[in-house]
Design a protein around this motif. Structure first.
Motif, mmCIF file in Angstrom:
data_model
loop_
_atom_site.group_PDB
_atom_site.id
_atom_site.type_symbol
_atom_site.label_atom_id
_atom_site.label_comp_id
_atom_site.label_asym_id
_atom_site.label_seq_id
_atom_site.Cartn_x
_atom_site.Cartn_y
_atom_site.Cartn_z
ATOM 1 N N GLY A 98 52.751 10.073 -13.284
ATOM 2 C CA GLY A 98 54.067 9.862 -12.690
ATOM 3 C C GLY A 98 54.799 11.140 -12.345
ATOM 4 N N ASP A 99 54.312 12.290 -12.839
ATOM 5 C CA ASP A 99 54.971 13.568 -12.565
ATOM 6 C C ASP A 99 54.599 14.099 -11.182
ATOM 7 N N ARG A 100 55.539 14.834 -10.606
ATOM 8 C CA ARG A 100 55.258 15.607 -9.386
ATOM 9 C C ARG A 100 55.290 17.078 -9.787
ATOM 10 N N ILE A 101 54.146 17.735 -9.673
ATOM 11 C CA ILE A 101 54.019 19.144 -10.047
ATOM 12 C C ILE A 101 54.078 19.976 -8.776
ATOM 13 N N ALA A 102 54.878 21.034 -8.772
ATOM 14 C CA ALA A 102 54.987 21.892 -7.591
ATOM 15 C C ALA A 102 55.144 23.345 -8.025
ATOM 16 N N THR A 134 51.262 21.523 -4.560
ATOM 17 C CA THR A 134 51.975 20.340 -5.050
ATOM 18 C C THR A 134 50.937 19.288 -5.424
ATOM 19 N N ALA A 135 51.303 18.443 -6.379
ATOM 20 C CA ALA A 135 50.394 17.371 -6.797
ATOM 21 C C ALA A 135 51.203 16.250 -7.426
ATOM 22 N N ASP A 136 50.813 15.029 -7.124
ATOM 23 C CA ASP A 136 51.398 13.851 -7.759
ATOM 24 C C ASP A 136 50.364 13.303 -8.750
ATOM 25 N N LEU A 142 46.221 13.463 -16.449
ATOM 26 C CA LEU A 142 46.859 14.687 -16.923
ATOM 27 C C LEU A 142 46.575 15.817 -15.950
ATOM 28 N N PHE A 143 47.594 16.632 -15.676
ATOM 29 C CA PHE A 143 47.431 17.804 -14.816
ATOM 30 C C PHE A 143 47.355 19.023 -15.736
ATOM 31 N N GLY A 163 42.799 11.867 -7.498
ATOM 32 C CA GLY A 163 43.689 12.202 -8.602
ATOM 33 C C GLY A 163 44.348 13.546 -8.457
ATOM 34 N N GLN A 164 44.094 14.248 -7.336
ATOM 35 C CA GLN A 164 44.723 15.538 -7.023
ATOM 36 C C GLN A 164 44.587 16.549 -8.168
ATOM 37 N N GLY A 165 43.378 16.642 -8.685
ATOM 38 C CA GLY A 165 43.104 17.658 -9.692
ATOM 39 C C GLY A 165 43.343 17.233 -11.124
#
Length: 249
Positions: A98-102, A134-136, A142-143, A163-165
């Protein structure tokens, strides 16, 4: 004279009983602490420099066996995912489902859901990543990033994967609590992640286990030493009780 002898013998028996009790309790604490630690923790050797300076290549760490559902942001975890290779890897969780990492915001910091994160553990101070991204993070994933951001092969290098990484929580095998060798102490939970929903994880029971082992050693050594001291003290009392005062001759 006979009454004095009985008192000294009683003192000796009491000393022997206390000595045996201390040794018995000490053995329980010592062995129990080790057994508890063996059940809860597993040692790992860190293979690369990707977590420098928090953990260096070749360091032996103690990692608490945890379920992936217990992992929080900021945790340093041991995981294994086929997309990353065939060996266990050690990285830091910076995002959950649920996190947006940037990265990076104006000050060079990582952001989680728009909130800048102070990361004092980074090798490259003040720069959260050498490249913007950026990644959702999908639900249940887990990122993960290394603390040595300039050379760590982490989620940033798998952004094109499904899964964008990110990796599934089920890939996590353990959470690093301490560096056992060299003895660099506990791995702290980052304060910056504590303000986010869910907070940070509670430290494992390692300190309590170490305290039990140390207390056991102290009781064992104290009990072993007290027995001869109590016996010698009893002999001295009996010897003094058997002397005839000079004035009574």
């Amino acid at each position: 004279m006979s009454g004095s002898g009985r008192t000294d013998d009683g003192h000796g028996r009491l000393g022997s009983t206390l000595s045996g009790l201390a040794v018995a309790v000490g053995c329980v604490l010592f062995l129990g602490g080790f057994a508890w630690g063996a059940v809860v923790y597993k040692p790992y050797t860190v293979p690369t420099e990707s977590m420098t300076p928090t953990v260096n290549a070749g360091d032996r760490v103690l990692a608490q066996r945890v379920d992936g559902g217990e992992v929080h942001r900021g945790d340093v975890v041991v995981f294994k995912d086929p997309a990353w290779g065939d060996m266990p890897m050690v990285k830091r969780v910076v995002g959950i489902g649920g996190d947006r990492i940037a990265c990076c915001e104006k000050g060079g910091r990582l952001t989680v859901n728009g909130k800048p994160i102070e990361e004092p553990y980074l090798q490259t101070k003040g720069l959260a990543s050498v490249e913007n991204f950026t990644a959702d993070v999908p639900k249940g994933q887990l990122f993960l990033l290394g603390d040595e951001r300039s050379g760590s092969l982490d989620s940033r290098f798998h952004l094109d994967d499904p899964g964008q990484g990110s990796v599934p929580r089920s890939a996590v095998q353990a959470r690093v609590d301490a560096i056992a060798w060299p003895m660099n102490g506990m791995v702290e939970r980052p304060k910056a992640f504590a303000a986010l929903p869910g907070g940070v994880s509670v430290p494992g029971p390692l300190k309590l286990q170490i305290s039990a082992v140390v207390a056991g050693v102290v009781l064992i050594l104290g009990g072993v030493a007290y027995g001869p001291i109590a016996a010698r003290s009893g002999r001295n009392r009996r010897g003094q009780g058997g002397r005839v005062p000079v004035g009574a001759r």
